[in-house]
Each structure stands twice: as C-alpha cells, then as structure tokens.
Design a protein around this motif. Structure first.
Motif, PDB file in Angstrom:
ATOM      1  N   GLY A  38       0.858 -23.172  28.538  1.00  0.00           N
ATOM      2  CA  GLY A  38       1.664 -23.019  28.784  1.00  0.00           C
ATOM      3  C   GLY A  38       1.970 -23.061  30.124  1.00  0.00           C
ATOM      4  N   ASN A  39       2.886 -23.689  31.455  1.00  0.00           N
ATOM      5  CA  ASN A  39       3.114 -23.353  32.314  1.00  0.00           C
ATOM      6  C   ASN A  39       3.277 -22.467  33.019  1.00  0.00           C
ATOM      7  OD1 ASN A  39       4.994 -24.425  31.682  1.00  0.00           O
ATOM      8  ND2 ASN A  39       4.246 -26.610  32.747  1.00  0.00           N
ATOM      9  N   ILE A  40       4.290 -21.591  33.004  1.00  0.00           N
ATOM     10  CA  ILE A  40       5.091 -20.028  33.044  1.00  0.00           C
ATOM     11  C   ILE A  40       4.919 -19.022  31.567  1.00  0.00           C
ATOM     12  CG2 ILE A  40       7.386 -21.011  31.763  1.00  0.00           C
ATOM     13  CD1 ILE A  40       8.724 -19.783  34.311  1.00  0.00           C
ATOM     14  N   CYS A  41       5.342 -17.781  32.741  1.00  0.00           N
ATOM     15  CA  CYS A  41       5.498 -16.473  31.703  1.00  0.00           C
ATOM     16  C   CYS A  41       6.575 -16.197  30.651  1.00  0.00           C
ATOM     17  CB  CYS A  41       5.013 -15.429  32.541  1.00  0.00           C
ATOM     18  SG  CYS A  41       3.590 -15.121  32.878  1.00  0.00           S
ATOM     19  N   PRO A  42       6.491 -16.461  29.476  1.00  0.00           N
ATOM     20  CA  PRO A  42       7.585 -15.884  29.223  1.00  0.00           C
ATOM     21  C   PRO A  42       8.489 -15.347  29.260  1.00  0.00           C
ATOM     22  CG  PRO A  42       5.913 -16.181  27.286  1.00  0.00           C
ATOM     23  CD  PRO A  42       5.294 -16.215  28.897  1.00  0.00           C
ATOM     24  N   GLY A  43       7.716 -14.349  30.346  1.00  0.00           N
ATOM     25  CA  GLY A  43       9.175 -13.420  30.225  1.00  0.00           C
ATOM     26  C   GLY A  43       9.477 -13.259  31.876  1.00  0.00           C
ATOM     27  N   CYS A  44       9.421 -14.102  32.965  1.00  0.00           N
ATOM     28  CA  CYS A  44       8.909 -14.676  34.275  1.00  0.00           C
ATOM     29  C   CYS A  44      10.663 -16.088  34.005  1.00  0.00           C
ATOM     30  CB  CYS A  44       8.172 -15.050  34.374  1.00  0.00           C
ATOM     31  SG  CYS A  44       6.737 -14.070  35.235  1.00  0.00           S
ATOM     32  N   PHE A  45      10.093 -16.768  32.789  1.00  0.00           N
ATOM     33  CA  PHE A  45      11.524 -17.493  32.845  1.00  0.00           C
ATOM     34  C   PHE A  45      12.395 -16.893  31.906  1.00  0.00           C
ATOM     35  CE2 PHE A  45      13.890 -19.932  29.360  1.00  0.00           C
ATOM     36  CZ  PHE A  45      13.416 -21.158  29.905  1.00  0.00           C
ATOM     37  N   SER A  46      12.793 -15.877  31.269  1.00  0.00           N
ATOM     38  CA  SER A  46      13.916 -14.969  31.550  1.00  0.00           C
ATOM     39  C   SER A  46      14.711 -15.159  32.629  1.00  0.00           C
ATOM     40  CB  SER A  46      13.778 -14.018  30.529  1.00  0.00           C
ATOM     41  OG  SER A  46      13.129 -12.872  30.690  1.00  0.00           O
ATOM     42  N   ARG A  47      13.738 -14.794  33.261  1.00  0.00           N
ATOM     43  CA  ARG A  47      14.023 -14.135  34.964  1.00  0.00           C
ATOM     44  C   ARG A  47      14.583 -15.685  35.848  1.00  0.00           C
ATOM     45  NH1 ARG A  47       9.259 -11.654  38.103  1.00  0.00           N
ATOM     46  NH2 ARG A  47      10.954 -11.521  39.357  1.00  0.00           N
ATOM     47  N   LEU A  48      14.187 -16.513  35.274  1.00  0.00           N
ATOM     48  CA  LEU A  48      15.183 -17.804  36.599  1.00  0.00           C
ATOM     49  C   LEU A  48      16.530 -17.489  35.967  1.00  0.00           C
ATOM     50  CD1 LEU A  48      11.969 -20.449  35.636  1.00  0.00           C
ATOM     51  CD2 LEU A  48      12.941 -19.281  37.368  1.00  0.00           C
ATOM     52  N   SER A  49      17.202 -18.200  36.406  1.00  0.00           N
ATOM     53  CA  SER A  49      19.076 -18.373  36.601  1.00  0.00           C
ATOM     54  C   SER A  49      19.006 -19.966  36.948  1.00  0.00           C
ATOM     55  CB  SER A  49      19.302 -17.519  37.733  1.00  0.00           C
ATOM     56  OG  SER A  49      21.180 -18.048  37.762  1.00  0.00           O
ATOM     57  N   PHE A  50      18.929 -20.581  35.485  1.00  0.00           N
ATOM     58  CA  PHE A  50      19.322 -22.202  35.131  1.00  0.00           C
ATOM     59  C   PHE A  50      21.317 -22.069  35.361  1.00  0.00           C
ATOM     60  CE2 PHE A  50      15.025 -20.979  33.134  1.00  0.00           C
ATOM     61  CZ  PHE A  50      14.656 -22.322  33.781  1.00  0.00           C
ATOM     62  N   THR A  51      21.537 -23.621  36.341  1.00  0.00           N
ATOM     63  CA  THR A  51      22.601 -23.339  36.397  1.00  0.00           C
ATOM     64  C   THR A  51      23.425 -23.368  35.066  1.00  0.00           C
ATOM     65  OG1 THR A  51      21.685 -26.056  36.690  1.00  0.00           O
ATOM     66  CG2 THR A  51      22.074 -24.538  38.756  1.00  0.00           C
TER      67      THR A  51
END
Length: 251
Positions: A38-51
């Motif tokens: 994939g193109n992002i760490c699973p843990g880092c994905f959860s850190r993103l604040s999606f609108t």
C-alpha cells in the motif's frame, strides 16, 4: 491477449518495477513501506483527520451543528466558486506531510492523497460534470526551485484514479506574478496580494470548457481559490469547483 489486457499488464509491470527501484514511503511518517503493502502505514492512516459532516456548503470546512450551512468566513464573504471539497483537516499531522511534499521534494506523496480523494468523493466529483482538472499554478521561479507543482501532482493522481477520463490542463490558468508569502497576511491582504497574479486563456476556455475543477494542496482563507475562480469565470468558464487535500480549521 487483447490490447486492453496487454496495456493493463504493462502498467502493472511498470508499477512493480518502479516500486522495486524506488520503494514507497509513508506520506505521514516518511518510513519505507514493505513491498506492495500500500501507500501509507495503517497506524499513520488512523492519525489523519478526515473531514466529517457537517461541513460548510461552500468551502467544505467542518462546521458545528447540523443546521449550520456556512462557516463564518463563507457567511461573511461571497465566493465566486460553486463549492469545494477537502479530504483532511489541516492539523499538525497534515501540516508536516504537506511540508515534506513542498520543501523536501516528496512529490510521490500526492499519489496517496489524490487516490484517497478520487475514491472517497468519486460520486460528488462525477456530479460536478467537469470538463477538466486545473491545478493552481505556481510562479516559474518557484517551479524551478521545487522542481514540480504540488497542485499539478495532485490533479494528475486524481485523474489517474477516477474511473472515467478527466484530463489535467496546465495551459489554461497561468501565474504571471510572483506574490509575497501569504502566511502572515490577513484574508483581505491575501486577496489583494493575489489580484492580477493569475491569467486565463479565453481561447482555450471558449473551445468547449464550461465547468472546471481547481486542485490545490491547502485551503486556508480561500484567497488563492477566489483569485483563480474570478479569472477563470471572467475568461468564460461557467462554473468552478475545488478539490483540496487539506482545509484549515476555524469553524
């Protein structure tokens, strides 16, 4: 094997070879990702604040309360664009990722963000019925310094990941003036700073382009989007929409 299958096979082979030679890095933590993971760490994905809803009906910024239609800024100031969509809230995590793209040459990080926008907002983008994607241009001096335009990289990624053809055009909207840094200016000062910085080619818009989507990395006060929208509309475009990776807070 028919031509479509051959093309698909060749594209997949090219992607594999590219990842072997240039391993993907996570757009958040910058660590090398395992091959084909994939193109992002699973843990880092959860850190993103999606609108998340509710959002402003004009700029796409989160607002408080289901009955609130517009953010304070859009309620006070008329916007020339139809409406905008943003993927992320511009928090510290997003700021660091955007800074790596702009100032450390991590153009490839826009692959993730463009794909995320295309997948999450596919239906809304289709309803825009746009003819083209137009990245917000940067001045040629800044383009030489960075080596790329992050808004163009975003547009290219979105275009690749949509299930229909939506071309990217960089020859319609141009930046003819290098402006002062925007970060320390007020909203009014930003718009004044950007006035006459952009120009649009009327002949190319007249060739059948009615609706356009502007792409950019960050929407804060909206001054850049407003300046670009005014120029495009004055040149003959009928409607302008926005797609941004990040949008500032300030509900």
């Amino acid at each position: 094997m028919n031509p479509v299958n051959i093309r698909s096979y060749m594209e997949e082979a090219a992607d594999v070879l590219s990842e072997l030679v240039f391993p993907r890095r996570c757009p958040v933590c910058d660590q090398v990702l395992p091959f084909r993971s994939g193109n992002i760490c699973p843990g880092c994905f959860s850190r993103l604040s999606f609108t998340r809803s509710p959002v402003c009906k004009k700029c796409g910024k989160e607002v408080i309360g289901e009955t609130t239609e517009y953010c304070d800024d859009c309620a006070r100031r008329r916007k020339s664009f139809e409406y905008g969509i943003a993927l992320l809230n511009y928090d510290d995590t997003a700021k660091r990722s955007m800074a790596k793209i702009k100032y450390r040459g991590r153009r490839e990080y826009m692959d993730f963000y463009g794909e995320a926008i295309a997948k999450r907002y596919e239906r809304r983008i289709r309803r825009m019925e746009a003819d083209v994607l137009i990245p917000v241009p940067v001045h040629r001096q800044r383009l030489r310094e960075r080596g790329f335009n992050q808004a163009e990289a975003l547009a290219e990624s979105i275009s690749r990941h949509l299930p229909w053809e939506l071309p990217v055009r960089t020859d319609i909207l141009l930046r003819n003036k290098k402006t002062l840094p925007q970060k320390d200016l007020s909203a009014a000062e930003r718009l004044k700073n950007l006035s006459q910085a952009f120009e649009a080619d009327e002949r190319k818009i007249a060739s059948g382009i009615r609706r356009v989507i502007l792409t950019d990395d960050i929407y804060t006060t909206g001054s850049t989007a407003e300046a670009c929208s005014r120029v495009l509309l004055a040149a003959g475009a009928e409607q302008v929409y926005l797609l941004n990776v990040c949008i500032g807070h300030g509900r």
